[in-house]
Scaffold this motif. Structure first.
Motif, PDB file in Angstrom:
ATOM      1  N   LEU A  54       0.878  -1.168   0.000  1.00 20.20           N
ATOM      2  CA  LEU A  54       0.000   0.000   0.000  1.00 20.20           C
ATOM      3  C   LEU A  54       0.915   1.218   0.000  1.00 20.20           C
ATOM      4  O   LEU A  54       1.506   1.573   1.026  1.00 20.20           O
ATOM      5  CB  LEU A  54      -0.914   0.015   1.226  1.00 20.20           C
ATOM      6  CG  LEU A  54      -1.803   1.255   1.396  1.00 20.20           C
ATOM      7  CD1 LEU A  54      -2.658   1.493   0.156  1.00 20.20           C
ATOM      8  CD2 LEU A  54      -2.656   1.135   2.641  1.00 20.20           C
ATOM      9  N   VAL A  55       1.072   1.812  -1.184  1.00 23.36           N
ATOM     10  CA  VAL A  55       1.987   2.943  -1.346  1.00 23.36           C
ATOM     11  C   VAL A  55       1.226   4.097  -1.986  1.00 23.36           C
ATOM     12  O   VAL A  55       0.644   3.934  -3.060  1.00 23.36           O
ATOM     13  CB  VAL A  55       3.210   2.574  -2.219  1.00 23.36           C
ATOM     14  CG1 VAL A  55       4.171   3.750  -2.348  1.00 23.36           C
ATOM     15  CG2 VAL A  55       3.936   1.349  -1.658  1.00 23.36           C
ATOM     16  N   THR A  56       1.228   5.240  -1.299  1.00 25.90           N
ATOM     17  CA  THR A  56       0.545   6.417  -1.825  1.00 25.90           C
ATOM     18  C   THR A  56       1.467   7.625  -1.790  1.00 25.90           C
ATOM     19  O   THR A  56       2.434   7.681  -1.026  1.00 25.90           O
ATOM     20  CB  THR A  56      -0.735   6.739  -1.022  1.00 25.90           C
ATOM     21  OG1 THR A  56      -0.385   7.024   0.335  1.00 25.90           O
ATOM     22  CG2 THR A  56      -1.720   5.594  -1.079  1.00 25.90           C
ATOM     23  N   ARG A  57       1.128   8.567  -2.641  1.00 23.51           N
ATOM     24  CA  ARG A  57       1.812   9.857  -2.684  1.00 23.51           C
ATOM     25  C   ARG A  57       0.733  10.929  -2.583  1.00 23.51           C
ATOM     26  O   ARG A  57      -0.429  10.662  -2.863  1.00 23.51           O
ATOM     27  CB  ARG A  57       2.618   9.998  -3.965  1.00 23.51           C
ATOM     28  CG  ARG A  57       3.705   8.920  -4.082  1.00 23.51           C
ATOM     29  CD  ARG A  57       4.491   8.987  -5.368  1.00 23.51           C
ATOM     30  NE  ARG A  57       5.377  10.126  -5.471  1.00 23.51           N
ATOM     31  CZ  ARG A  57       6.559  10.259  -4.871  1.00 23.51           C
ATOM     32  NH1 ARG A  57       6.999   9.313  -4.079  1.00 23.51           N
ATOM     33  NH2 ARG A  57       7.297  11.330  -5.053  1.00 23.51           N
ATOM     34  N   MET A  58       1.115  12.129  -2.188  1.00 23.44           N
ATOM     35  CA  MET A  58       0.129  13.202  -2.082  1.00 23.44           C
ATOM     36  C   MET A  58       0.697  14.492  -2.643  1.00 23.44           C
ATOM     37  O   MET A  58       1.914  14.675  -2.727  1.00 23.44           O
ATOM     38  CB  MET A  58      -0.316  13.389  -0.633  1.00 23.44           C
ATOM     39  CG  MET A  58       0.750  13.848   0.293  1.00 23.44           C
ATOM     40  SD  MET A  58       0.064  13.954   1.964  1.00 23.44           S
ATOM     41  CE  MET A  58       1.466  14.669   2.798  1.00 23.44           C
ATOM     42  N   THR A  72       2.426  -2.248   4.319  1.00 25.16           N
ATOM     43  CA  THR A  72       2.166  -3.619   3.890  1.00 25.16           C
ATOM     44  C   THR A  72       0.848  -4.092   4.487  1.00 25.16           C
ATOM     45  O   THR A  72       0.585  -3.876   5.670  1.00 25.16           O
ATOM     46  CB  THR A  72       3.311  -4.552   4.347  1.00 25.16           C
ATOM     47  OG1 THR A  72       4.519  -4.137   3.718  1.00 25.16           O
ATOM     48  CG2 THR A  72       3.047  -5.992   3.981  1.00 25.16           C
ATOM     49  N   PHE A  73       0.044  -4.739   3.653  1.00 27.59           N
ATOM     50  CA  PHE A  73      -1.187  -5.350   4.136  1.00 27.59           C
ATOM     51  C   PHE A  73      -0.844  -6.615   4.922  1.00 27.59           C
ATOM     52  O   PHE A  73      -0.030  -7.433   4.479  1.00 27.59           O
ATOM     53  CB  PHE A  73      -2.110  -5.735   2.975  1.00 27.59           C
ATOM     54  CG  PHE A  73      -2.816  -4.570   2.342  1.00 27.59           C
ATOM     55  CD1 PHE A  73      -3.943  -4.022   2.943  1.00 27.59           C
ATOM     56  CD2 PHE A  73      -2.358  -4.025   1.165  1.00 27.59           C
ATOM     57  CE1 PHE A  73      -4.601  -2.944   2.365  1.00 27.59           C
ATOM     58  CE2 PHE A  73      -3.006  -2.954   0.571  1.00 27.59           C
ATOM     59  CZ  PHE A  73      -4.129  -2.407   1.179  1.00 27.59           C
ATOM     60  N   ASP A  89       7.559  -1.706   5.368  1.00 30.62           N
ATOM     61  CA  ASP A  89       7.213  -0.999   4.139  1.00 30.62           C
ATOM     62  C   ASP A  89       6.896  -1.986   3.016  1.00 30.62           C
ATOM     63  O   ASP A  89       6.925  -3.206   3.214  1.00 30.62           O
ATOM     64  CB  ASP A  89       8.281   0.025   3.759  1.00 30.62           C
ATOM     65  CG  ASP A  89       9.585  -0.573   3.247  1.00 30.62           C
ATOM     66  OD1 ASP A  89       9.634  -1.765   2.879  1.00 30.62           O
ATOM     67  OD2 ASP A  89      10.580   0.178   3.203  1.00 30.62           O
ATOM     68  N   SER A  90       6.603  -1.460   1.845  1.00 33.21           N
ATOM     69  CA  SER A  90       6.175  -2.291   0.719  1.00 33.21           C
ATOM     70  C   SER A  90       7.264  -3.226   0.205  1.00 33.21           C
ATOM     71  O   SER A  90       6.967  -4.187  -0.501  1.00 33.21           O
ATOM     72  CB  SER A  90       5.678  -1.406  -0.424  1.00 33.21           C
ATOM     73  OG  SER A  90       6.720  -0.538  -0.856  1.00 33.21           O
TER      74      SER A  90
END
Length: 156
Positions: A54-58, A72-73, A89-90
């Motif tokens: 689960l990796v997001t940017r904003m 990580t799920f 982390d991922s």
């Protein structure tokens, strides 16, 4: 739930669980609610399965995106529960020490008006819990939960 270590949020979302689940597991839907507006979210990876990323940017301007979440799920029980952590982390490496490390569990249950939506965010110690609260847990998670509800309720 341990009130000394955990932060919680509950809400009834007036949409079926399947709609709420899709908002959590489909990147194009997830981007629409995951960060408080007017900030914009971009999903780099969303693999809703144990061990998935689960990796997001904003971005505040919709042009320049900065890292937001790298997690990580741990669990993804269809239509019932999602658990993720930023402690790993991922790439399955230990999380960054400057962040508030947490394990977030989101549960979905049937409710006569739609979906009973519950969040428990677990922390290792009281200081981490208090830091997360002071950083705006209630406002931040509350805002994105409201955005999630609005999305789900208009697309049900």
């Amino acid at each position: 739930m341990n009130p000394d270590l955990d932060l919680t949020l509950e809400r009834i979302i007036r949409a079926p669980r399947a709609v709420v689940w899709r908002a959590w597991t489909e990147p194009d839907r997830f981007e629409k609610w995951w960060v408080p507006a007017p900030t914009v979210c971009r999903v780099e990876r969303l693999e809703a399965r144990p061990g998935g990323a689960l990796v997001t940017r904003m971005s505040d301007d919709g042009v320049d995106f900065v890292p937001h979440l790298d997690a990580t799920f741990l669990a993804a029980d269809e239509l019932e529960r999602i658990v993720f952590t930023n402690a790993i982390d991922s790439a399955w490496r230990p999380g960054s020490p400057e962040q508030v490390t947490m394990v977030a569990e989101i549960t979905l249950a049937d409710h006569p008006d739609g979906t009973d939506y519950r969040i428990v965010v677990r922390h290792a110690d009281r200081d981490s819990r208090n830091r997360h609260a002071a950083l705006g847990f209630a406002d931040g998670w509350g805002t994105v939960t409201k955005q999630l509800a609005e999305l789900a309720e208009e697309t049900r």
